[in-house]
Design a protein around this motif. Sequence first.
Motif, PDB file in Angstrom:
ATOM      1  N   ILE A 217       7.402  -4.278 -33.863  1.00  0.00           N
ATOM      2  CA  ILE A 217       6.854  -3.547 -32.701  1.00  0.00           C
ATOM      3  C   ILE A 217       5.410  -3.999 -32.479  1.00  0.00           C
ATOM      4  CG2 ILE A 217       6.353  -1.270 -31.703  1.00  0.00           C
ATOM      5  CD1 ILE A 217       8.360  -0.045 -33.587  1.00  0.00           C
ATOM      6  N   LEU A 218       5.043  -4.196 -31.210  1.00  0.00           N
ATOM      7  CA  LEU A 218       3.666  -4.570 -30.905  1.00  0.00           C
ATOM      8  C   LEU A 218       2.723  -3.483 -31.433  1.00  0.00           C
ATOM      9  CD1 LEU A 218       1.747  -6.554 -29.422  1.00  0.00           C
ATOM     10  CD2 LEU A 218       1.979  -5.076 -27.419  1.00  0.00           C
ATOM     11  N   ALA A 219       1.674  -3.910 -32.152  1.00  0.00           N
ATOM     12  CA  ALA A 219       0.703  -2.941 -32.694  1.00  0.00           C
ATOM     13  C   ALA A 219      -0.651  -3.089 -32.007  1.00  0.00           C
ATOM     14  CB  ALA A 219       0.555  -3.125 -34.199  1.00  0.00           C
ATOM     15  N   VAL A 220      -1.133  -4.338 -31.878  1.00  0.00           N
ATOM     16  CA  VAL A 220      -2.486  -4.578 -31.379  1.00  0.00           C
ATOM     17  C   VAL A 220      -2.478  -5.786 -30.441  1.00  0.00           C
ATOM     18  CG1 VAL A 220      -4.873  -5.120 -32.051  1.00  0.00           C
ATOM     19  CG2 VAL A 220      -3.426  -3.798 -33.615  1.00  0.00           C
ATOM     20  N   THR A 221      -3.192  -5.688 -29.318  1.00  0.00           N
ATOM     21  CA  THR A 221      -3.405  -6.836 -28.427  1.00  0.00           C
ATOM     22  C   THR A 221      -4.904  -7.057 -28.296  1.00  0.00           C
ATOM     23  OG1 THR A 221      -1.370  -6.475 -27.194  1.00  0.00           O
ATOM     24  CG2 THR A 221      -3.080  -7.706 -26.056  1.00  0.00           C
ATOM     25  N   GLU A 222      -5.343  -8.306 -28.490  1.00  0.00           N
ATOM     26  CA  GLU A 222      -6.768  -8.622 -28.386  1.00  0.00           C
ATOM     27  C   GLU A 222      -6.969  -9.672 -27.294  1.00  0.00           C
ATOM     28  OE1 GLU A 222      -9.001  -8.888 -32.105  1.00  0.00           O
ATOM     29  OE2 GLU A 222      -7.093  -8.717 -33.167  1.00  0.00           O
ATOM     30  N   VAL A 223      -7.855  -9.359 -26.358  1.00  0.00           N
ATOM     31  CA  VAL A 223      -8.087 -10.283 -25.247  1.00  0.00           C
ATOM     32  C   VAL A 223      -9.585 -10.444 -24.992  1.00  0.00           C
ATOM     33  CG1 VAL A 223      -7.305 -10.959 -22.951  1.00  0.00           C
ATOM     34  CG2 VAL A 223      -6.026  -9.243 -24.220  1.00  0.00           C
ATOM     35  N   TYR A 224     -10.087 -11.588 -25.374  1.00  0.00           N
ATOM     36  CA  TYR A 224     -11.487 -11.951 -25.127  1.00  0.00           C
ATOM     37  C   TYR A 224     -11.604 -13.437 -25.376  1.00  0.00           C
ATOM     38  CZ  TYR A 224     -11.089 -10.725 -30.090  1.00  0.00           C
ATOM     39  OH  TYR A 224     -10.642 -10.590 -31.370  1.00  0.00           O
ATOM     40  N   GLU A 225     -12.724 -14.000 -24.922  1.00  0.00           N
ATOM     41  CA  GLU A 225     -12.915 -15.431 -25.089  1.00  0.00           C
ATOM     42  C   GLU A 225     -12.882 -15.767 -26.573  1.00  0.00           C
ATOM     43  OE1 GLU A 225     -16.136 -18.163 -23.024  1.00  0.00           O
ATOM     44  OE2 GLU A 225     -15.211 -16.601 -21.769  1.00  0.00           O
ATOM     45  N   GLY A 226     -12.155 -16.801 -26.934  1.00  0.00           N
ATOM     46  CA  GLY A 226     -12.110 -17.209 -28.338  1.00  0.00           C
ATOM     47  C   GLY A 226     -11.004 -16.530 -29.124  1.00  0.00           C
ATOM     48  N   ASN A 227     -10.167 -15.705 -28.451  1.00  0.00           N
ATOM     49  CA  ASN A 227      -9.072 -15.051 -29.195  1.00  0.00           C
ATOM     50  C   ASN A 227      -8.039 -16.066 -29.676  1.00  0.00           C
ATOM     51  OD1 ASN A 227      -7.893 -15.546 -26.698  1.00  0.00           O
ATOM     52  ND2 ASN A 227      -6.933 -13.538 -26.511  1.00  0.00           N
ATOM     53  N   LEU A 228      -7.973 -17.211 -28.979  1.00  0.00           N
ATOM     54  CA  LEU A 228      -7.029 -18.274 -29.340  1.00  0.00           C
ATOM     55  C   LEU A 228      -7.701 -19.605 -28.990  1.00  0.00           C
ATOM     56  CD1 LEU A 228      -3.914 -16.640 -27.721  1.00  0.00           C
ATOM     57  CD2 LEU A 228      -4.021 -17.289 -30.128  1.00  0.00           C
ATOM     58  N   PRO A 229      -7.295 -20.699 -29.656  1.00  0.00           N
ATOM     59  CA  PRO A 229      -7.876 -21.995 -29.282  1.00  0.00           C
ATOM     60  C   PRO A 229      -7.604 -22.283 -27.799  1.00  0.00           C
ATOM     61  CG  PRO A 229      -6.548 -22.173 -31.287  1.00  0.00           C
ATOM     62  CD  PRO A 229      -6.324 -20.801 -30.745  1.00  0.00           C
ATOM     63  N   PRO A 230      -8.624 -22.764 -27.061  1.00  0.00           N
ATOM     64  CA  PRO A 230      -8.476 -22.974 -25.610  1.00  0.00           C
ATOM     65  C   PRO A 230      -7.305 -23.889 -25.235  1.00  0.00           C
ATOM     66  CG  PRO A 230     -10.771 -23.251 -26.276  1.00  0.00           C
ATOM     67  CD  PRO A 230      -9.997 -23.041 -27.525  1.00  0.00           C
ATOM     68  N   ALA A 231      -7.034 -24.909 -26.048  1.00  0.00           N
ATOM     69  CA  ALA A 231      -5.952 -25.846 -25.701  1.00  0.00           C
ATOM     70  C   ALA A 231      -4.610 -25.114 -25.747  1.00  0.00           C
ATOM     71  CB  ALA A 231      -5.939 -27.020 -26.670  1.00  0.00           C
ATOM     72  N   LEU A 232      -4.490 -24.209 -26.694  1.00  0.00           N
ATOM     73  CA  LEU A 232      -3.260 -23.447 -26.843  1.00  0.00           C
ATOM     74  C   LEU A 232      -3.078 -22.496 -25.648  1.00  0.00           C
ATOM     75  CD1 LEU A 232      -1.406 -23.331 -29.452  1.00  0.00           C
ATOM     76  CD2 LEU A 232      -2.320 -21.036 -29.659  1.00  0.00           C
ATOM     77  N   SER A 233      -4.181 -21.872 -25.236  1.00  0.00           N
ATOM     78  CA  SER A 233      -4.120 -20.951 -24.093  1.00  0.00           C
ATOM     79  C   SER A 233      -3.677 -21.700 -22.838  1.00  0.00           C
ATOM     80  CB  SER A 233      -5.477 -20.291 -23.857  1.00  0.00           C
ATOM     81  OG  SER A 233      -5.802 -19.487 -24.956  1.00  0.00           O
ATOM     82  N   SER A 234      -4.221 -22.905 -22.630  1.00  0.00           N
ATOM     83  CA  SER A 234      -3.832 -23.664 -21.429  1.00  0.00           C
ATOM     84  C   SER A 234      -2.347 -24.000 -21.476  1.00  0.00           C
ATOM     85  CB  SER A 234      -4.575 -24.987 -21.304  1.00  0.00           C
ATOM     86  OG  SER A 234      -5.873 -24.852 -21.703  1.00  0.00           O
TER      87      SER A 234
END
Length: 388
Positions: A217-234
């Motif tokens: 079950i989803l527990a936590v969502t984090e959204v801000y710059e740097g939450n994931l490597p930029p290449a992966l986000s693209s």
Amino acid sequence: MSEGVILPGATLGVLGGGQLGRMFVHAAQAMGYFTAVLDPDADSPAGLVSHHHIRTGYDDPQGLAALAQACAAVTTEFENVPAAALDTLARSLPVSPAGSAVAIAQDRAREKAHFVQCGVPVAPHAVIETPAQLAALDAALLPGILKTARLGYDGKGQARVRTPGELAAAWEQLGRVPCVLEQMLPLAHECSVIVARGRDGTVVHLPVQRNLHRGGILAVTEVYEGNLPPALSSQALAAAKSVADGLQYVGVLCVEFFVLQDGRLVVNEIAPRPHNSGHYSQDACDVSQFALQVRCMAGLPLTPPRQHSPAIMLNLLGDLWFAHGGDAPASPAWDRVLALPGCHLHLYGKTQPKRGRKMGHLNVTGSTAEQVRATALQAADILGIEAF
Ligand code: ATP
Ligand code: MG
């Protein structure tokens, strides 16, 4: 005015009366629409706040006719509504997403085939519908997760299996229904993307969300710059867009991904509706995922959403009502949580807390990711949510 635009003052309908329907209703009403909910449950979270509540099953011809009569357009908050109900409604009014897209999202086997067709990487998997397919299975898929092709949610309808013997027993246990066996992948993270696609093919998106699941079950969502490597986000954004385009999708779509320990991105599944991992958008973005749903179904313009605050969402499961131990539920200390800066409490109006039941969520916003993390961890500590 563009052709087919449905302006405020009209009535918008939603199939399903859960929390997603409730937040859709709130967003539609805030923009001046009237709302109608179709859900059999008299106490459904969305039915309780809607102007109209039609209390029938999703395949009841009279209920569907009443909804079509009352509304200028209809959407869904729930992927397990019969796709045929959407097709029936589509004969008399705009329905988004279309039954054909929902039918794919309802079936893990068809969903995986769609991803492959779009050229988006998926977990190694096999479809199991017959004992012969079970017997012929490639042992390289083990250890794996057996998932029912239909009707799973929050990790339900799934079994983790290590050996052919466990696999056979698990398929038996699941009632020999059509299933997909997926190889168990070494996950580093999970992430998701919410896209909204309009009738004219315009696609806008929310930022890539980093998700933590506990017990399926989803527990936590984090959204801000740097939450994931930029290449992966693209990569995730491009994949989500191609999945939506490939479906000729109209509406809000969530695409869920796994990030593997070697850095590869693999698509997990789609939800043909707003998603739990997009709830932070209510308080951290200038357009929420529910406002996007309203815009899509009404044929209104889609402008690119902007996140104005770093955000963390904590899911509030029924377990928190029992955090002190014992069987009698007690309300969590909301007053202490709301004393922290940037905490936005959302509760769904469910009167019966149960372990594992989604009762609400807490959005935490602030000016920096560090500050939001510190506040979210304090809130988690007060509520009895494990640190992350
Ligand atoms: P929901 O619809 O609520 O998102 P679900 O019941 O459809 O959930 P999945 O998203 O398929 O279930 O799986 C739930 C969780 O189990 C995933 O978010 C992930 O943490 C884990 N999981 C699922 N499949 C795999 C896999 N192949 N390898 C490793 N972990 C997995
Ligand atoms: Mg999932």
